[in-house]
Design an enzyme around this catalytic site. Structure first.
Site, PDB file in Angstrom:
ATOM      1  N   ARG A   1      74.102  43.840  65.125  1.00 48.10           N
ATOM      2  CA  ARG A   1      73.792  45.113  64.496  1.00 48.10           C
ATOM      3  C   ARG A   1      72.298  45.386  64.538  1.00 48.10           C
ATOM      4  O   ARG A   1      71.483  44.484  64.363  1.00 48.10           O
ATOM      5  CB  ARG A   1      74.261  45.084  63.037  1.00 48.10           C
ATOM      6  CG  ARG A   1      75.737  45.331  62.907  1.00 48.10           C
ATOM      7  CD  ARG A   1      76.241  45.080  61.532  1.00 48.10           C
ATOM      8  NE  ARG A   1      75.429  45.675  60.473  1.00 48.10           N
ATOM      9  CZ  ARG A   1      75.809  45.753  59.210  1.00 48.10           C
ATOM     10  NH1 ARG A   1      76.999  45.287  58.869  1.00 48.10           N
ATOM     11  NH2 ARG A   1      75.048  46.282  58.302  1.00 48.10           N
TER      12      ARG A   1
ATOM     13  N   ARG B   1      67.268  46.127  52.705  1.00 47.52           N
ATOM     14  CA  ARG B   1      68.669  46.199  52.266  1.00 47.52           C
ATOM     15  C   ARG B   1      68.874  45.401  50.974  1.00 47.52           C
ATOM     16  O   ARG B   1      69.594  45.818  50.080  1.00 47.52           O
ATOM     17  CB  ARG B   1      69.596  45.684  53.369  1.00 47.52           C
ATOM     18  CG  ARG B   1      69.765  46.705  54.491  1.00 47.52           C
ATOM     19  CD  ARG B   1      70.164  46.060  55.797  1.00 47.52           C
ATOM     20  NE  ARG B   1      71.521  45.590  55.850  1.00 47.52           N
ATOM     21  CZ  ARG B   1      71.968  44.702  56.749  1.00 47.52           C
ATOM     22  NH1 ARG B   1      71.151  44.211  57.654  1.00 47.52           N
ATOM     23  NH2 ARG B   1      73.223  44.335  56.752  1.00 47.52           N
TER      24      ARG B   1
ATOM     25  N   LYS C   1      81.850  40.136  52.807  1.00 51.15           N
ATOM     26  CA  LYS C   1      82.832  41.163  52.413  1.00 51.15           C
ATOM     27  C   LYS C   1      83.718  41.569  53.597  1.00 51.15           C
ATOM     28  O   LYS C   1      84.935  41.641  53.469  1.00 51.15           O
ATOM     29  CB  LYS C   1      82.110  42.423  51.870  1.00 51.15           C
ATOM     30  CG  LYS C   1      81.190  42.146  50.685  1.00 51.15           C
ATOM     31  CD  LYS C   1      80.592  43.430  50.123  1.00 51.15           C
ATOM     32  CE  LYS C   1      79.667  44.189  51.061  1.00 51.15           C
ATOM     33  NZ  LYS C   1      78.383  43.518  51.320  1.00 51.15           N
TER      34      LYS C   1
ATOM     35  N   ARG D   1      78.141  51.713  46.125  1.00 52.76           N
ATOM     36  CA  ARG D   1      76.848  51.017  46.156  1.00 52.76           C
ATOM     37  C   ARG D   1      75.889  51.583  45.108  1.00 52.76           C
ATOM     38  O   ARG D   1      74.772  51.091  44.997  1.00 52.76           O
ATOM     39  CB  ARG D   1      76.224  51.155  47.531  1.00 52.76           C
ATOM     40  CG  ARG D   1      76.414  49.931  48.443  1.00 52.76           C
ATOM     41  CD  ARG D   1      75.866  50.307  49.784  1.00 52.76           C
ATOM     42  NE  ARG D   1      75.428  49.265  50.629  1.00 52.76           N
ATOM     43  CZ  ARG D   1      76.118  48.763  51.653  1.00 52.76           C
ATOM     44  NH1 ARG D   1      77.350  49.145  51.864  1.00 52.76           N
ATOM     45  NH2 ARG D   1      75.572  47.875  52.438  1.00 52.76           N
TER      46      ARG D   1
ATOM     47  N   ARG E   1      74.017  36.569  62.826  1.00 50.97           N
ATOM     48  CA  ARG E   1      75.347  37.189  62.917  1.00 50.97           C
ATOM     49  C   ARG E   1      75.562  37.997  64.204  1.00 50.97           C
ATOM     50  O   ARG E   1      74.689  38.706  64.657  1.00 50.97           O
ATOM     51  CB  ARG E   1      75.505  38.104  61.696  1.00 50.97           C
ATOM     52  CG  ARG E   1      76.720  38.980  61.702  1.00 50.97           C
ATOM     53  CD  ARG E   1      77.012  39.497  60.324  1.00 50.97           C
ATOM     54  NE  ARG E   1      76.205  40.633  59.929  1.00 50.97           N
ATOM     55  CZ  ARG E   1      76.393  41.311  58.788  1.00 50.97           C
ATOM     56  NH1 ARG E   1      77.323  40.926  57.941  1.00 50.97           N
ATOM     57  NH2 ARG E   1      75.630  42.323  58.492  1.00 50.97           N
TER      58      ARG E   1
HETATM   59  P1  AMP Z   1      77.122  47.641  55.632  1.00 51.39           P
HETATM   60  O1  AMP Z   1      77.850  47.598  56.930  1.00 51.39           O
HETATM   61  O2  AMP Z   1      78.046  47.764  54.457  1.00 51.39           O
HETATM   62  O3  AMP Z   1      76.140  46.514  55.476  1.00 51.39           O
HETATM   63  O4  AMP Z   1      76.262  48.986  55.636  1.00 51.39           O
HETATM   64  C1  AMP Z   1      75.252  49.222  56.608  1.00 51.39           C
HETATM   65  C2  AMP Z   1      74.348  50.367  56.173  1.00 51.39           C
HETATM   66  O5  AMP Z   1      75.129  51.568  56.031  1.00 51.39           O
HETATM   67  C3  AMP Z   1      73.656  50.191  54.818  1.00 51.39           C
HETATM   68  O6  AMP Z   1      72.467  49.431  54.919  1.00 51.39           O
HETATM   69  C4  AMP Z   1      73.387  51.646  54.446  1.00 51.39           C
HETATM   70  O7  AMP Z   1      72.312  52.179  55.178  1.00 51.39           O
HETATM   71  C5  AMP Z   1      74.657  52.333  54.934  1.00 51.39           C
HETATM   72  N1  AMP Z   1      75.733  52.337  53.896  1.00 51.39           N
HETATM   73  C6  AMP Z   1      76.938  51.697  53.969  1.00 51.39           C
HETATM   74  N2  AMP Z   1      77.685  51.935  52.878  1.00 51.39           N
HETATM   75  C7  AMP Z   1      76.938  52.720  52.070  1.00 51.39           C
HETATM   76  C8  AMP Z   1      77.134  53.288  50.787  1.00 51.39           C
HETATM   77  N3  AMP Z   1      78.276  53.073  50.103  1.00 51.39           N
HETATM   78  N4  AMP Z   1      76.147  54.058  50.262  1.00 51.39           N
HETATM   79  C9  AMP Z   1      75.018  54.294  50.951  1.00 51.39           C
HETATM   80  N5  AMP Z   1      74.736  53.783  52.152  1.00 51.39           N
HETATM   81  C10 AMP Z   1      75.686  52.999  52.727  1.00 51.39           C
END
Ligand code: AMP
Length: 213
Positions: A160, A171, A13, A87, A126
């Site tokens: 990360r 996740r 994404k 989400r 990554r």
């Molecule tokens: P991402 O970078 O999108 O993979 O997000 C990393 C982490 O941020 C996720 O594993 C969640 O802990 C938190 N997170 C990101 N976006 C959301 C969301 N829309 N709702 C809840 N938690 C989020």
């Protein structure tokens, strides 16, 4: 034109969002990036967010909806790319309401389809450029031999904290329990367009371009 990129962690994404920002002047709204900024703020909220993220759990709807609302109110461009948001169904409902409130609507939801084995190997390999966020992968797109980012020339790269196998399992579990119902939700609304996220990055980009027109 406002779009959602929907898919599990590691589906690509962020990579595709960056391309759309560069080529179309759209604005990427990544709640993951916003939360990573919040966790470095040193506040109590930042500390709490860091613990939740590192465990691979979802942050509360209230927090992420608040972050999105702030951006929708302050940013202007050729449309928003929602990356990693919504989400949950509550977030999806909140997004519809927020867009309506700002006189906007949702154009398309791009579902990036990938299989779980590919996700595990993608995510554990990554890294990103600390300066511009360009994404690298130890196997498919290694950091150039001269140690400089191919996009900006930066020489610092980071991984990360939640890109490890244990956190990834959580996740993925969160994704299947709470996020994957959104596929049916947007399908029923007639907004869903799937793409094969396992294809080469350029092919995925071409599929998305074809959908967006
Ligand atoms: P991402 O970078 O999108 O993979 O997000 C990393 C982490 O941020 C996720 O594993 C969640 O802990 C938190 N997170 C990101 N976006 C959301 C969301 N829309 N709702 C809840 N938690 C989020």
């Amino acid at each position: 034109m406002n779009i959602i990129l929907l898919g599990p962690p590691g589906a690509g994404k962020g990579t595709q969002a960056r391309h759309l920002v560069e080529t179309r002047g759209m604005i990427q709204l990544s709640t993951g990036d916003m939360l990573r900024d919040a966790r470095t703020s040193g506040t109590e909220m930042g500390q709490k967010v860091a613990e939740i993220m590192d465990a691979g759990k979802l942050v509360t709807d209230e927090i992420v909806i608040g972050l999105i609302e702030e951006q929708l109110t302050t940013k202007k461009g050729a449309g928003f790319i929602f990356d990693g948001f919504p989400r949950t169904l509550a977030q999806a409902d909140a997004l519809s309401a927020l867009l309506a409130k700002h006189g906007q609507s949702l154009h398309t939801v791009i579902e990036m389809r990938v299989d779980d084995d590919a996700l595990v190997s993608r995510i554990t390999a990554r890294s990103t450029c600390a300066n511009c966020g360009e994404v690298y992968n130890d196997i498919t797109k290694p950091i150039p031999a001269d140690g400089k980012c191919s996009n900006c020339g930066g020489s610092e790269f980071k991984r990360r904290a939640d890109d490890n196998e244990e956190s990834l399992r959580t996740r993925l579990m969160e994704y299947y329990k709470k996020t994957s119902p959104l596929i049916g939700y947007y399908y029923a609304k007639g907004d869903l367009r799937p793409v094969n996220g396992l294809a080469d990055i350029k092919e995925v980009t071409a599929s998305i371009e074809a959908i967006l027109g």
